[in-house]
Motif scaffolding. Structure first.
Motif, PDB file in Angstrom:
ATOM      1  N   ASN A 244       0.790  -1.233   0.000  1.00  0.00           N
ATOM      2  CA  ASN A 244       0.000   0.000   0.000  1.00  0.00           C
ATOM      3  C   ASN A 244       0.817   1.275   0.000  1.00  0.00           C
ATOM      4  N   ALA A 245       2.138   1.181   0.202  1.00  0.00           N
ATOM      5  CA  ALA A 245       2.931   2.404   0.373  1.00  0.00           C
ATOM      6  C   ALA A 245       3.682   2.736  -0.906  1.00  0.00           C
ATOM      7  N   GLN A 246       3.644   3.989  -1.305  1.00  0.00           N
ATOM      8  CA  GLN A 246       4.448   4.464  -2.424  1.00  0.00           C
ATOM      9  C   GLN A 246       5.428   5.502  -1.912  1.00  0.00           C
ATOM     10  N   ALA A 247       6.617   5.480  -2.489  1.00  0.00           N
ATOM     11  CA  ALA A 247       7.643   6.429  -2.068  1.00  0.00           C
ATOM     12  C   ALA A 247       8.289   7.052  -3.278  1.00  0.00           C
ATOM     13  N   SER A 248       8.569   8.347  -3.189  1.00  0.00           N
ATOM     14  CA  SER A 248       9.336   9.024  -4.237  1.00  0.00           C
ATOM     15  C   SER A 248      10.782   9.128  -3.793  1.00  0.00           C
ATOM     16  N   HIS A 249      11.692   9.028  -4.751  1.00  0.00           N
ATOM     17  CA  HIS A 249      13.121   9.084  -4.486  1.00  0.00           C
ATOM     18  C   HIS A 249      13.723  10.239  -5.282  1.00  0.00           C
ATOM     19  N   THR A 250      14.307  11.199  -4.594  1.00  0.00           N
ATOM     20  CA  THR A 250      14.958  12.331  -5.243  1.00  0.00           C
ATOM     21  C   THR A 250      16.444  12.285  -4.934  1.00  0.00           C
ATOM     22  N   ILE A 251      17.258  12.166  -5.974  1.00  0.00           N
ATOM     23  CA  ILE A 251      18.704  12.131  -5.786  1.00  0.00           C
ATOM     24  C   ILE A 251      19.228  13.567  -5.742  1.00  0.00           C
ATOM     25  N   LEU A 252      19.967  13.882  -4.688  1.00  0.00           N
ATOM     26  CA  LEU A 252      20.457  15.238  -4.458  1.00  0.00           C
ATOM     27  C   LEU A 252      21.971  15.286  -4.587  1.00  0.00           C
ATOM     28  N   ASP A 253      22.489  16.488  -4.716  1.00  0.00           N
ATOM     29  CA  ASP A 253      23.923  16.696  -4.610  1.00  0.00           C
ATOM     30  C   ASP A 253      24.244  17.022  -3.151  1.00  0.00           C
TER      31      ASP A 253
ATOM     32  N   ALA B  78      11.504  -0.411   6.073  1.00  0.00           N
ATOM     33  CA  ALA B  78      10.775  -0.543   4.807  1.00  0.00           C
ATOM     34  C   ALA B  78      11.210   0.521   3.809  1.00  0.00           C
ATOM     35  N   PHE B  79      11.805   1.606   4.312  1.00  0.00           N
ATOM     36  CA  PHE B  79      12.242   2.703   3.447  1.00  0.00           C
ATOM     37  C   PHE B  79      13.736   2.954   3.508  1.00  0.00           C
TER      38      PHE B  79
ATOM     39  N   ILE C 198       8.136   3.782  14.855  1.00  0.00           N
ATOM     40  CA  ILE C 198       8.886   4.478  13.806  1.00  0.00           C
ATOM     41  C   ILE C 198       8.443   3.914  12.457  1.00  0.00           C
ATOM     42  N   LYS C 199       7.461   4.546  11.865  1.00  0.00           N
ATOM     43  CA  LYS C 199       6.880   4.088  10.615  1.00  0.00           C
ATOM     44  C   LYS C 199       6.816   5.245   9.626  1.00  0.00           C
ATOM     45  N   GLY C 200       7.406   5.057   8.452  1.00  0.00           N
ATOM     46  CA  GLY C 200       7.351   6.069   7.411  1.00  0.00           C
ATOM     47  C   GLY C 200       8.724   6.444   6.904  1.00  0.00           C
ATOM     48  N   ALA C 201       8.752   6.968   5.697  1.00  0.00           N
ATOM     49  CA  ALA C 201      10.016   7.293   5.046  1.00  0.00           C
ATOM     50  C   ALA C 201      10.750   8.443   5.718  1.00  0.00           C
ATOM     51  N   GLN C 202      10.005   9.379   6.323  1.00  0.00           N
ATOM     52  CA  GLN C 202      10.607  10.552   6.957  1.00  0.00           C
ATOM     53  C   GLN C 202      10.405  10.533   8.473  1.00  0.00           C
ATOM     54  N   ARG C 203      10.371   9.352   9.038  1.00  0.00           N
ATOM     55  CA  ARG C 203      10.195   9.182  10.489  1.00  0.00           C
ATOM     56  C   ARG C 203      11.497   8.652  11.079  1.00  0.00           C
TER      57      ARG C 203
END
Length: 347
Positions: A22-31, A270-271, A301-306
């Motif tokens: 059920n979870a979708q995540a976006s991935h942004t590659i940074l400098d 998971a992330f 602690i659940k979530g990509a930004q947790r």
């Protein structure tokens, strides 16, 4: 190939992947120059923590980087991270939230006494065989744990014992001055339910008022409603004794290695891969910008930004950790090939 990769980095590459059903995540590659105050951190200190757990990573990408990490000098630490990793911002739609955890110290004894009468339990075999097992209330009131020799120690404060279960590890000070180290030994399989959230739901406090110390004080001021409130959290944590840890070593995290004050962070695996370096940009009071290592997990602690930041041992660490509930941003450092494999067309 490197110049082309760097041009993609500077532009910032974004994609979406599915994690689980059920979870979708976006991935942004940074400098690295988009990481706030990156150049000011102590990268050598972070590298030292990374080396503690990287030998336990199985993937070939991580194994090769671990071998390189073990050859670095303190002066080359920053260059090591910049050369072999890429920062990846992983988001799942929920705002970032940083909290803190610590290793509590409780007074206790090996045997039950008039003062020390609240047990720290090992996990019984039937709890391992059944998921979920009994809820907190039944474990503590039905007598199912009694007379079986499952007690590691006894402590004098049921509220501190409750918070020991939330932290998952701690030290027990014995009357003769010795200390027992205990760590997470399993749970009853029921979901963690926050009693702070429940106090807010009941209208007793506003959300911004709730902290670990506020909860402690409220439970102690209410001798009937307080213990009943603790049963709201049906989750129950069992422990195991941890011999062999020195006094200056932190408790063991999910990777079964000692965690380090303000350099270890608990994440949602998971992330964020366990063992990965994580750049923390914590805002709010006392902003924090530093490289940490994802060496632990937590039921809340659940979530990509947790993330849950380890603050150390004892009362001062507990006070600092208990007050932390801040926004910000967390960026995971992934091996270059793994980061770019996230892109729709790969390299």
């Amino acid at each position: 190939m490197i110049p082309a990769l760097r041009s993609v980095l500077l532009a910032g590459a974004v994609m979406t992947l599915t994690h689980g059903a059920n979870a979708q995540a976006s991935h942004t590659i940074l400098d690295f120059n988009r990481l706030d105050s990156w150049a000011q951190d102590d990268h050598a200190e972070a590298l030292e923590v990374f080396v503690k757990t990287c030998p336990d990573l199985d993937d070939p990408d991580w194994r090769s980087l671990c071998a390189l990490a073990q050859q670095q000098s303190p002066e080359s630490a920053r260059a090591f991270f910049e050369l072999f990793f890429r920062p990846v911002l992983i988001e799942d739609g929920d705002p970032a939230l940083f909290t803190g955890y610590f290793e509590p110290e409780l007074d206790g004894a090996r045997q039950r006494t008039e003062r020390f009468r609240y047990p720290i339990h090992r996990m019984p075999p039937e709890a391992r065989a059944s998921n979920p097992w009994l809820p907190r209330r039944e474990i503590l009131t039905s007598g199912v744990m009694e007379g079986r020799g499952l007690e590691i120690a006894w402590v004098d404060d049921p509220v501190e014992l409750f918070f020991l279960q939330i932290q998952g590890s701690g030290r027990i000070r014995l009357p003769d001055g010795r200390r027992i180290r205990v760590g997470y030994g399993g749970a009853n399989g029921h979901p963690y339910r926050s009693i702070g959230v429940e106090l807010v739901r009941r209208g007793i406090f506003e959300a911004h008022q709730v902290s670990a110390e506020v909860i402690r004080n409220w439970v102690r001021r209410n001798p009937e409603a307080g213990p009943e409130l603790l049963f709201h959290n049906t989750s129950y944590v069992f422990f195991r004794e941890l011999p062999g840890l020195t006094a200056d070593e932190g408790p063991r995290g999910a990777m079964n290695r000692s965690v380090t004050t303000l350099r270890s962070v608990a994440v949602d695996p998971a992330f964020t891969p366990l063992g990965a370096p994580v750049w923390v940009e914590k805002d709010g009071r006392d902003p924090m910008r530093r490289l940490m290592i994802a060496q632990d997990t937590g039921s809340a602690i659940k979530g990509a930004q947790r993330a849950d930041i380890f603050f150390g041992t004892g009362d001062a660490a507990g006070q600092a950790a208990g007050q932390l509930r801040d926004p910000g941003r967390m960026v995971v450092l992934l091996p270059i090939q793994r980061a770019y494999a996230l892109l729709p067309d790969g390299f």
